[in-house]
Design a protein around this motif. Structure first.
Motif, PDB file in Angstrom:
ATOM      1  N   LYS A 101       0.894  -1.030  -0.013  1.00  0.00           N
ATOM      2  CA  LYS A 101       0.001   0.186   0.102  1.00  0.00           C
ATOM      3  C   LYS A 101       0.852   1.406  -0.033  1.00  0.00           C
ATOM      4  CE  LYS A 101      -4.126  -0.731   2.495  1.00  0.00           C
ATOM      5  NZ  LYS A 101      -4.712  -0.793   3.773  1.00  0.00           N
ATOM      6  N   LEU A 102       1.930   1.371   0.917  1.00  0.00           N
ATOM      7  CA  LEU A 102       2.771   2.231   0.896  1.00  0.00           C
ATOM      8  C   LEU A 102       3.567   2.550  -0.409  1.00  0.00           C
ATOM      9  CD1 LEU A 102       4.507   2.002   4.455  1.00  0.00           C
ATOM     10  CD2 LEU A 102       3.006   4.056   3.607  1.00  0.00           C
ATOM     11  N   LYS A 103       3.718   1.391  -1.084  1.00  0.00           N
ATOM     12  CA  LYS A 103       4.620   1.829  -2.530  1.00  0.00           C
ATOM     13  C   LYS A 103       3.781   2.299  -3.391  1.00  0.00           C
ATOM     14  CE  LYS A 103       8.586  -0.701  -2.474  1.00  0.00           C
ATOM     15  NZ  LYS A 103       8.717  -2.024  -1.743  1.00  0.00           N
ATOM     16  N   SER A 104       2.256   1.924  -3.286  1.00  0.00           N
ATOM     17  CA  SER A 104       1.492   2.594  -4.211  1.00  0.00           C
ATOM     18  C   SER A 104       1.075   3.916  -3.918  1.00  0.00           C
ATOM     19  CB  SER A 104       0.029   2.062  -4.199  1.00  0.00           C
ATOM     20  OG  SER A 104       0.091   0.510  -4.279  1.00  0.00           O
ATOM     21  N   THR A 105       0.960   4.404  -2.489  1.00  0.00           N
ATOM     22  CA  THR A 105       0.978   5.645  -2.314  1.00  0.00           C
ATOM     23  C   THR A 105       2.216   6.552  -2.752  1.00  0.00           C
ATOM     24  OG1 THR A 105       0.200   4.749  -0.235  1.00  0.00           O
ATOM     25  CG2 THR A 105       0.219   7.071  -0.263  1.00  0.00           C
ATOM     26  N   PHE A 106       3.420   5.983  -2.495  1.00  0.00           N
ATOM     27  CA  PHE A 106       4.558   6.649  -2.739  1.00  0.00           C
ATOM     28  C   PHE A 106       4.658   6.905  -4.363  1.00  0.00           C
ATOM     29  CE2 PHE A 106       8.988   6.303  -4.211  1.00  0.00           C
ATOM     30  CZ  PHE A 106       9.793   7.185  -3.305  1.00  0.00           C
ATOM     31  N   LEU A 107       4.197   6.020  -5.051  1.00  0.00           N
ATOM     32  CA  LEU A 107       4.317   5.806  -6.539  1.00  0.00           C
ATOM     33  C   LEU A 107       3.157   7.266  -6.971  1.00  0.00           C
ATOM     34  CD1 LEU A 107       4.645   2.459  -8.195  1.00  0.00           C
ATOM     35  CD2 LEU A 107       6.291   4.457  -7.985  1.00  0.00           C
ATOM     36  N   ALA A 108       2.165   7.189  -6.432  1.00  0.00           N
ATOM     37  CA  ALA A 108       1.111   8.206  -6.717  1.00  0.00           C
ATOM     38  C   ALA A 108       1.682   9.626  -6.614  1.00  0.00           C
ATOM     39  CB  ALA A 108      -0.214   7.927  -5.978  1.00  0.00           C
TER      40      ALA A 108
END
Ligand code: ADP
Length: 486
Positions: A261-268
């Protein structure tokens, strides 16, 4: 589990221990007395007592009855000694047998039961021996002595060793009495002994093997119990291991999901952080060559392109720093340097911006401070200070920003204090996390990407220190951190 139970192998003795009890294939016992080693002997004797108690009582009832009923024979075959024999039977032996029988209902019986039976066999045997001596012409008394031997060895639950002693004591008593108190010829005494010695030898051997197999049975049962306990314990271990692993897997799964989840948020977030300045750069680059706008406007656009370019550069270097930290690729390049020089250079870097904003940039220590030399990674320490001072100036509209140092024996404490907007209590932990900013409205006003404090925290920890924050909303904040001196 036990303080966890372990199966312990003793290589020298070829035995294995479990919960302090020995697991062995071979039964250890004294070949002469048949006794086990101390602890096992104790539990064997207790078990033997409980297993034998009913049998003992039945045997004592029967033996008492027989000892009594044989009194009828005294009348038939030894009339002249009837009174004396009856005295032996009914006033000595039978009362003794009855007392012992009754005592078997006491809880103290277990402690002395073998000794009591031993005494009973000797007294009963001696009684019959006396009858033999008194009426040697009546062979039934000799047969009675044979009965005593067989009862002592096989019937009344006397253990092998005690039965053997009792048997030989009775035989010795018989012989002594025969020799000294009767006029029976020695050939006859010898011939009686043929029978009695044989009876004793057969009794001994029989009793030995009966007790040996009783003990073997006990030993095998003990081993079986022990092995069952090991299996049970192993099962329990296995269950708790499986439960523990399952729990660990669940935690790992949750962590993986969270990090995903953190990775997705990071990318966004990143795509947003990169796109915004990039769009401005592309947009203004088109306008800068558009003849429709005046030269002043072109200069303004060029300035905006430069600002956005710088902001993009800062985002990209922040991302590089964060990725390095996450990948554990930070490298420490420690060296000794003067802290005073580092602080002055950082303050110089910001003095112009502070003046422009109308904020006083000051140090919390005397100008003539003694030189402090430390050994750490200068570039990383500088980056931490720059991040904190940059924020302090950014979030302060009036007042001052103060940089302070306090020296302790092993470490240095740095602080950056400002009289800015402050940070509410609920945001104080969050702002050290990636992309966390207090308010979007403020962010728009103040700019930034929410990576600076996360990087600073990781760098402080990498250098072996800790960072913390004190703040009051509307009044200002103080960011402090420690660094070991080296
Ligand atoms: P950035 O400043 O780029 O947004 P940081 O990680 O450095 O990212 O800071 C995260 C947030 O913490 C900031 O957006 C701001 O809301 C808050 N913050 C940091 N320093 C201060 C300060 N000195 N005073 C008030 N708020 C601050």
């Amino acid at each position: 589990m036990t303080d966890r139970t372990t199966v312990f192998k003793d290589r020298e003795k070829q035995t294995t221990k479990f919960q302090g009890r020995e697991i062995s294939r071979q039964m250890e016992f004294n070949r002469f007395t048949l006794a086990f080693p101390a602890e096992s002997e104790k539990s064997f004797q207790t078990k033997y007592f409980h297993n034998s108690l009913n049998h003992f009582r039945v045997s004592f009832i029967l033996v008492t009855f027989l000892y009594g009923i044989f009194g009828l024979l005294d009348q038939l075959v030894a009339k002249q000694f009837e009174n004396f024999f009856h005295l032996i039977r009914y006033q000595i032996v039978i009362p003794l047998l009855i007392v012992v029988f009754l005592f078997s209902f006491s809880r103290y019986f277990i402690r002395i039961w073998q000794k009591l039976i031993f005494i009973c066999v000797i007294v009963g045997g001696a009684g019959v021996a006396v009858m033999c001596v008194k009426a040697p012409e009546n062979s039934i008394y000799f047969a009675g002595l044979m009965l005593i031997f067989s009862a002592g060895y096989f019937f009344v639950k006397l253990r092998f060793l005690m039965a053997t002693i009792a048997g030989w004591v009775v035989l010795t008593f018989f012989n002594v009495a025969m020799v000294f108190f009767s006029d029976v010829k020695s050939e006859m005494i010898i011939s009686y002994n043929f029978f009695f010695v044989s009876a004793n030898l057969i009794g001994m051997l029989g009793a030995y093997y009966i007790e040996f197999y009783t003990r073997k049975d006990f030993f095998l049962n003990e081993q079986l119990d022990l092995r069952n306990a090991i299996i049970e314990d192993a099962n329990k271990n296995l269950e708790s291991k499986v439960a523990k692993r399952t729990e660990e897997l669940l935690v790992a799964k949750n962590q993986a999901e969270q990090s995903d989840k953190l990775k997705s948020t990071f990318l966004a977030n990143m795509s947003h952080e990169i796109r915004t300045p990039l769009n401005s750069i592309i947009g203004f680059a088109e306008l800068v060559v558009d003849p429709y706008f005046s030269p002043e406007q072109h200069t303004e656009f060029a300035q905006l392109i430069s600002n956005n370019g710088n902001s993009l550069l800062s985002v990209i270097s922040n991302i590089m720093d964060i990725s390095k930290i996450e990948a554990g690729q930070l490298e420490l390049s420690s060296r000794r340097f003067s802290l005073n020089k580092l602080i002055s250079s950082v303050i110089n870097e910001f003095s112009l911006i502070a003046i422009k904003k109308g904020i006083e940039l000051r140090t919390g220590y005397p100008d003539q401070m003694e030189e402090i030399v430390i050994e750490t990674d200068e570039a990383k320490l500088r980056q931490i200070l720059v991040n904190l001072i940059e924020n302090a100036i950014k979030f302060t509209e009036s007042g001052y920003v103060e940089i302070g140092i306090q020296e302790t024996e092993n470490s240095l404490l740095f602080f950056v204090r400002d009289t800015g907007i402050g940070i509410s209590e609920e945001n104080r932990d969050a702002i050290f996390k990636r992309f966390r900013q207090v308010e979007t409205a403020f962010t728009r006003k103040y700019g930034g990407n929410g990576l600076g404090l996360a990087i600073s925290k990781s760098l402080v920890e990498f250098l072996g220190g800790t960072v913390w924050l004190e703040s009051e909303e509307g009044k200002g904040s103080t960011f402090s951190f420690t660094i070991p001196k080296g």
